[in-house]
Write a protein that holds these residues in place. Structure first.
Motif, mmCIF file in Angstrom:
data_model
loop_
_atom_site.group_PDB
_atom_site.id
_atom_site.type_symbol
_atom_site.label_atom_id
_atom_site.label_comp_id
_atom_site.label_asym_id
_atom_site.label_seq_id
_atom_site.Cartn_x
_atom_site.Cartn_y
_atom_site.Cartn_z
ATOM 1 N N SER A 124 0.833 -1.205 0.000
ATOM 2 C CA SER A 124 0.000 0.000 0.000
ATOM 3 C C SER A 124 0.865 1.252 0.000
ATOM 4 O O SER A 124 2.090 1.185 0.093
ATOM 5 C CB SER A 124 -0.924 0.015 1.222
ATOM 6 N N ASP A 125 0.170 2.387 -0.041
ATOM 7 C CA ASP A 125 0.863 3.654 0.158
ATOM 8 C C ASP A 125 0.786 4.018 1.638
ATOM 9 O O ASP A 125 0.272 3.251 2.449
ATOM 10 C CB ASP A 125 0.275 4.756 -0.736
ATOM 11 N N ALA A 126 1.273 5.204 1.995
ATOM 12 C CA ALA A 126 1.366 5.614 3.393
ATOM 13 C C ALA A 126 0.010 5.804 4.066
ATOM 14 O O ALA A 126 -0.066 5.816 5.294
ATOM 15 C CB ALA A 126 2.191 6.887 3.512
ATOM 16 N N VAL A 127 -1.052 5.956 3.284
ATOM 17 C CA VAL A 127 -2.383 6.110 3.889
ATOM 18 C C VAL A 127 -3.192 4.809 3.850
ATOM 19 O O VAL A 127 -4.336 4.794 4.272
ATOM 20 C CB VAL A 127 -3.180 7.273 3.244
ATOM 21 N N GLY A 128 -2.592 3.735 3.338
ATOM 22 C CA GLY A 128 -3.243 2.436 3.352
ATOM 23 C C GLY A 128 -4.002 2.060 2.106
ATOM 24 O O GLY A 128 -4.692 1.038 2.087
ATOM 25 N N LYS A 129 -3.873 2.849 1.030
ATOM 26 C CA LYS A 129 -4.539 2.492 -0.229
ATOM 27 C C LYS A 129 -3.774 1.317 -0.861
ATOM 28 O O LYS A 129 -2.581 1.432 -1.156
ATOM 29 C CB LYS A 129 -4.549 3.681 -1.181
ATOM 30 N N PRO A 130 -4.451 0.177 -1.060
ATOM 31 C CA PRO A 130 -3.759 -1.009 -1.582
ATOM 32 C C PRO A 130 -3.204 -0.796 -2.987
ATOM 33 O O PRO A 130 -3.817 -0.127 -3.811
ATOM 34 C CB PRO A 130 -4.842 -2.082 -1.595
ATOM 35 N N HIS A 131 -2.032 -1.396 -3.224
ATOM 36 C CA HIS A 131 -1.398 -1.358 -4.540
ATOM 37 C C HIS A 131 -0.956 -2.756 -4.943
ATOM 38 O O HIS A 131 0.159 -2.953 -5.427
ATOM 39 C CB HIS A 131 -0.190 -0.419 -4.524
ATOM 40 N N GLY A 132 -1.823 -3.712 -4.713
ATOM 41 C CA GLY A 132 -1.510 -5.093 -5.048
ATOM 42 C C GLY A 132 -2.596 -6.005 -4.530
ATOM 43 O O GLY A 132 -3.594 -5.560 -3.963
ATOM 44 N N ALA A 133 -2.357 -7.287 -4.711
ATOM 45 C CA ALA A 133 -3.332 -8.287 -4.276
ATOM 46 C C ALA A 133 -3.337 -8.417 -2.756
ATOM 47 O O ALA A 133 -2.292 -8.386 -2.122
ATOM 48 C CB ALA A 133 -2.999 -9.633 -4.902
ATOM 49 N N THR A 134 -4.521 -8.563 -2.200
ATOM 50 C CA THR A 134 -4.658 -8.809 -0.766
ATOM 51 C C THR A 134 -4.487 -10.298 -0.514
ATOM 52 O O THR A 134 -5.085 -11.122 -1.206
ATOM 53 C CB THR A 134 -6.040 -8.346 -0.269
#
Length: 125
Positions: A66-76
């Motif tokens: 994720s980024d620093a605010v928790g927005k995912p950038h990949g598979a969970t």
């Protein structure tokens, strides 16, 4: 898919979104620093933090880059959080310092001033 393949998406990332579960079933996403060592994802936080309490109560977690605010950038991916101790805690702290440098030092200083304990969790995928 093996655990090592699932962990490839975390290479060169600074944050993961760690999803823990409250007793009432509510999912709480939190961006955290991490390191991958020997095919295991490790996170470190203050021992009295909410996420640590939630992982103690329910070790089932989900995580994604994720980024620093928790927005995912990949598979969970799903995993199990297990409290590490002793030499593992020291090793992970050193690896986090190498990865995050002065930012980690500032958190450690704040924790020392407040006399807070740390907890390290291994997240087994």
């Amino acid at each position: 898919m093996s655990g090592d393949c699932k962990l490839e998406q975390f290479q060169n990332k600074e944050y993961i979104r760690l999803e823990t579960v409250k007793r009432n079933g509510q999912i709480v996403p939190t961006p955290v620093w991490f390191v991958v060592e020997d095919g295991t994802l490790f996170v470190r936080s203050y021992a009295n933090s909410g996420k640590v309490k939630r992982m103690r109560n329910d070790p089932h977690v989900r995580t994604a880059p994720s980024d620093a605010v928790g927005k995912p950038h990949g598979a969970t991916i799903e995993g199990t959080a297990i409290r590490a101790n002793g030499d593992v805690e020291i090793k992970i702290s050193q690896l986090l310092y190498r990865k995050y440098g002065l930012m980690k030092m500032s958190f450690d200083l704040w924790g020392a001033i407040k006399q807070l304990d740390w907890a390290v969790f291994a997240i087994q995928i």
